[in-house]
Design a protein around this motif. Structure first.
Motif, PDB file in Angstrom:
ATOM      1  N   ARG A  47       0.827  -1.210   0.000  1.00  0.00           N
ATOM      2  CA  ARG A  47       0.000   0.000   0.000  1.00  0.00           C
ATOM      3  C   ARG A  47       0.864   1.264   0.000  1.00  0.00           C
ATOM      4  N   ASP A  48       0.212   2.390  -0.272  1.00  0.00           N
ATOM      5  CA  ASP A  48       0.865   3.696  -0.261  1.00  0.00           C
ATOM      6  C   ASP A  48       1.266   4.033   1.176  1.00  0.00           C
ATOM      7  N   PRO A  49       2.536   4.348   1.444  1.00  0.00           N
ATOM      8  CA  PRO A  49       2.964   4.669   2.807  1.00  0.00           C
ATOM      9  C   PRO A  49       2.201   5.834   3.421  1.00  0.00           C
ATOM     10  N   ARG A  50       1.703   6.740   2.606  1.00  0.00           N
ATOM     11  CA  ARG A  50       0.973   7.898   3.123  1.00  0.00           C
ATOM     12  C   ARG A  50      -0.379   7.506   3.708  1.00  0.00           C
ATOM     13  N   ASP A  51      -0.848   6.296   3.389  1.00  0.00           N
ATOM     14  CA  ASP A  51      -2.138   5.814   3.901  1.00  0.00           C
ATOM     15  C   ASP A  51      -1.995   4.924   5.127  1.00  0.00           C
TER      16      ASP A  51
END
Length: 565
Positions: A47-51
Motif C-alpha cells: 500500500r501507499d505509505p501515506r495511507d
C-alpha cells in the motif's frame, strides 16, 4: 503447589490469560498469554505509505490516535520530512489530552475496582464521605447531600438486579481495605469521570473531526486548516473552546483524580513492595518542539538504577518467537529487528477445551520484544522514572509531592502501587503542560503563521527507490514503535511493536520472563480461588491486547473476508 488460571482478564482491551503457580500463599511463577492474532502488518504490504496511518488506527478501538502518530512519524522519518511548528503543536495537544483522558478512564473504570469495594459504599454514611472528601479537596461536589444522592442511585441500581459491569467481581474480598466512606467517595467519582471524559475528549473532535479515529492526521503535518475568518477551519471560537476543555481536564485531575489516588494508596502502602518485576525500563520520549527537543526525555533504566539513564538505540530492539505462535524463516532462537520482522502465524497449542497451556513450549500470540537482549517495562512508570532520573523539573516536583504525602521513598515506585501512582503523575504533568502548547499555537496564529503542512517530498516521484524509517510515540500505555520499509513507492514491510507487546510478552529464547510475568512473581494471595491480587498488578500496566494481536481460529482459518471497493 497449585496452578491457577484467570481467563479472560477483564477490564482491559482485548483477550488476556494469566496462569500462575502458587505455593505457600504466594505466586512462584507466572505465564502471560494472549489468545488473539494480529494481522494488520500483512494487510499493509504493497500500500501507499501515506495511507498507513489510517489502517494502523484499526489496530484498536481504544488506542486510536497513537498508531496514527507513530505511523506518520515512521513515514516522515523514512522520507526526511520536517513538519511546521503549528502541526507539531496540534499533535502535542491531541496527544496530551489523549493521555489525560486515558489515564482517568483507566484509574476509575478499569483499575479502581481492584482497590474499591462498591458494595461497601452502600453502607457508608454520606456525611462521613463528605467530611473525608472535603479534607483532601475543595471540589464542589463534596456535600453530604451529593453523596447521599449517589448512594441512592447505586441502591436503585442494585435493586434492579441488572448489575452490568459490577455483576461478577470479588466483592467482600479480605484484600479490600477502604472504609465505607472512602468507597462511596470513589464510587461517586467513578460516575463523575464517565461524564467528564466524554466532554474533554471533544478536543479530538475539534482538531481531528471525530473521536475515536481522528481523521486530520497527514504525513508532513495536519489536514485541519487554520483560518481565523472561516467557520470551517481552526478559528478563535474553536481555540477558546479547546482552552475551556483543557481547563476542565486540569481541574478534575488536580482536584479529584490525584486526591483520590493518594487517599486510596494510603490504605495499601504494602503494595509499594509488591509487583516490581525485573526493573528494566524503556521510554522513547515525547512532545517534540520546533527545535527537535523532547519535553519528556527518552532513555533506558536497567536494574532499577535511577542514577544512570542510558540513551535509546533502536538498533538494539529485536523480537523473539520461541514461546509465541509464529514461525521465523531462520528458525527459533533468533531475534528479528522490526525492519526485518515477520508475522507468520503458526498455532501449535492445545485444542480447546484445555485446562492449561503448554507453557514449556509456545503459549501466546504476543511476541517477545527485547532491548539489548533484555525485557523492558514500558508505560507511565518508565516515562516518569526516566524523566525523574533525567532531572525533569516538573516530573521531580510531582514525584516528590506524591512520595512525600504517602511517606515513602523513591524505591516505592518499583511496584504495583508505584506503577499506579506514576500513571497519576503522568496524567497531572500532561494536564498542566497541554494548555501551554495551546498558548504557543495561539501565539503563532496571532503573528500570522498559518502553516500546517510541509509540502516537501509529498510527491512520490521525488522519493528514493528505497527508504526505511521508524516512528516512536509515548502512548498512554508506553513506548510504541512503528517501523516501515518503502520500496518502489509502496510499503515493502511494516512492523509495530506496541506497549502491550513489551509488557505482555512471553518468555524469550533465553527463558527470560516478560514484565507481567516477572511482576507477578512473589505476589501474596489471600484466597487463590479469588485472585484479586493478580488483577491489581496486571491492571496496573493497563493491558491492551487488541493492539498486540488480532483474531483467528485455532486452525488458522479465515474468519471473515472484507472486500474493499
Amino acid at each position: 503447589m497449585a496452578r491457577i488460571v484467570i481467563d479472560p482478564i477483564t477490564r482491559i482491551e482485548g483477550h488476556l490469560r494469566i496462569e500462575a503457580q502458587v505455593d505457600g500463599g504466594r505466586i512462584t511463577d507466572a505465564w502471560s498469554s494472549s489468545t488473539m492474532f494480529r494481522g494488520i502488518e500483512k494487510i499493509l504490504k504493497g500500500r501507499d505509505p501515506r495511507d498507513a496511518w489510517y489502517w494502523t488506527q484499526r489496530f484498536c478501538g481504544v488506542c486510536t490516535t497513537v498508531h496514527s502518530i507513530a505511523s506518520i512519524r515512521a513515514v516522515e522519518n523514512a522520507l526526511k520530512i520536517k513538519i511546521p511548528p503549528n502541526a507539531q503543536l496540534i499533535r502535542n495537544i491531541i496527544i496530551g489530552i489523549q493521555n489525560v483522558q486515558d489515564h482517568v478512564i483507566h484509574f476509575y473504570h478499569l483499575h479502581a475496582l481492584d482497590w474499591v469495594d462498591i458494595t461497601s459504599a452502600l453502607k457508608a454514611d454520606p456525611g462521613a464521605s463528605s467530611k473525608l472528601a472535603s479534607s483532601i479537596s475543595d471540589w464542589p461536589n463534596n456535600s453530604a447531600t451529593y453523596f447521599k444522592e449517589v448512594q441512592d442511585r447505586f441502591k436503585a441500581f442494585v435493586a434492579s438486579g441488572r448489575l452490568g459491569p459490577f455483576a461478577n467481581a470479588y466483592w467482600g474480598h479480605p484484600a479490600y481495605r477502604l472504609p465505607p466512606e472512602a468507597n462511596l467517595m470513589a464510587a461517586a467519582h467513578y460516575l463523575e469521570a464517565l461524564e467528564w471524559q466524554k466532554d474533554v475528549i471533544k478536543i479530538h473532535a475539534i482538531l481531528g473531526s471525530k473521536n475515536p479515529h481522528p481523521q486530520t492526521f497527514l504525513v508532513g503535518g495536519m489536514a485541519i486548516p487554520i483560518d481565523p475568518d472561516s467557520q470551517n477551519a481552526l478559528n478563535a471560537d474553536k481555540l477558546i473552546e479547546i482552552k475551556r476543555l483543557l481547563k476542565k481536564a486540569q481541574d478534575f485531575v488536580e482536584n479529584v483524580y490525584i486526591p483520590d489516588l493518594l487517599a486510596v494508596a494510603s490504605y495499601y502502602k504494602d503494595w509499594a513492595a509488591i509487583g516490581g518485576g525485573e526493573g528494566n525500563f524503556l521510554c522513547y520520549g515525547e512532545f517534540t518542539d520546533a527545535g527537535g527537543n523532547q519535553w519528556f526525555p527518552s532513555g533506558v533504566i536497567v536494574n532499577k538504577d535511577i542514577t544512570k539513564v542510558l540513551p535509546v538505540d533502536q538498533k538494539k530492539i529485536a523480537e523473539y518467537v520461541d514461546h509465541s505462535w509464529y514461525d521465523y524463516m531462520e528458525g527459533q532462537g533468533k531475534g528479528l529487528h522490526p525492519w526485518n520482522g515477520e508475522s507468520e502465524p503458526h498455532y501449535t497449542g492445545p485444542k480447546p477445551p484445555y485446562q492449561f497451556l503448554e507453557t514449556d513450549k509456545k503459549y501466546s500470540w504476543v511476541k517477545a520484544p527485547r532491548y539489548n537482549e533484555q525485557p523492558m517495562e514500558v508505560g507511565p512508570l518508565a516515562r516518569v522514572l526516566v524523566a525523574y532520573a533525567s532531572g525533569h523539573k516538573e516530573a521531580k516536583e510531582a514525584v516528590d509531592m506524591v512520595l512525600g504525602k504517602l511517606g515513602v521513598g523513591p524505591e516505592a515506585l518499583f511496584s504495583t502501587l508505584g506503577r499506579t501512582g506514576a500513571r497519576g503523575i503522568d496524567c497531572l504533568l500532561n494536564a498542566r503542560q497541554t494548555p501551554k502548547w495551546l498558548d504557543e499555537l495561539i501565539g503563532n496564529i496571532s503573528k500570522g503563521d498559518y502553516r500546517i503542512h510541509a509540502n516537501t517530498l509529498w510527491d512520490p516521484s521525488e522519493w528514493p527507490a528505497e527508504a526505511s524509517g521508524y516512528g516512536w510515540h509515548e502512548a498512554p500505555r508506553g513506548a510504541l514503535g512503528h517501523w516501515i520499509r518503502i520500496k518502489d513507492k509502496a510499503i515493502f514491510n511494516y512492523q509495530a511493536v506496541v506497549p502491550s507487546t513489551w509488557n505482555a510478552s512471553p518468555r524469550d529464547a533465553k527463558g527470560q520472563r516478560g514484565p507481567y510475568e516477572s511482576a507477578l512473581v512473589g505476589t501474596p494471595l489471600a484466597d487463590p480461588d479469588k485472585p484479586l491480587e493478580i488483577l491489581r498488578t496486571v491492571h496496573s500496566f493497563d493491558p491492551c491486547l487488541a493492539c498486540a494481536v488480532h483474531v483467528t481460529d485455532v486452525a488458522g482459518n479465515e474468519m471473515v473476508k472484507v472486500k474493499v471497493c
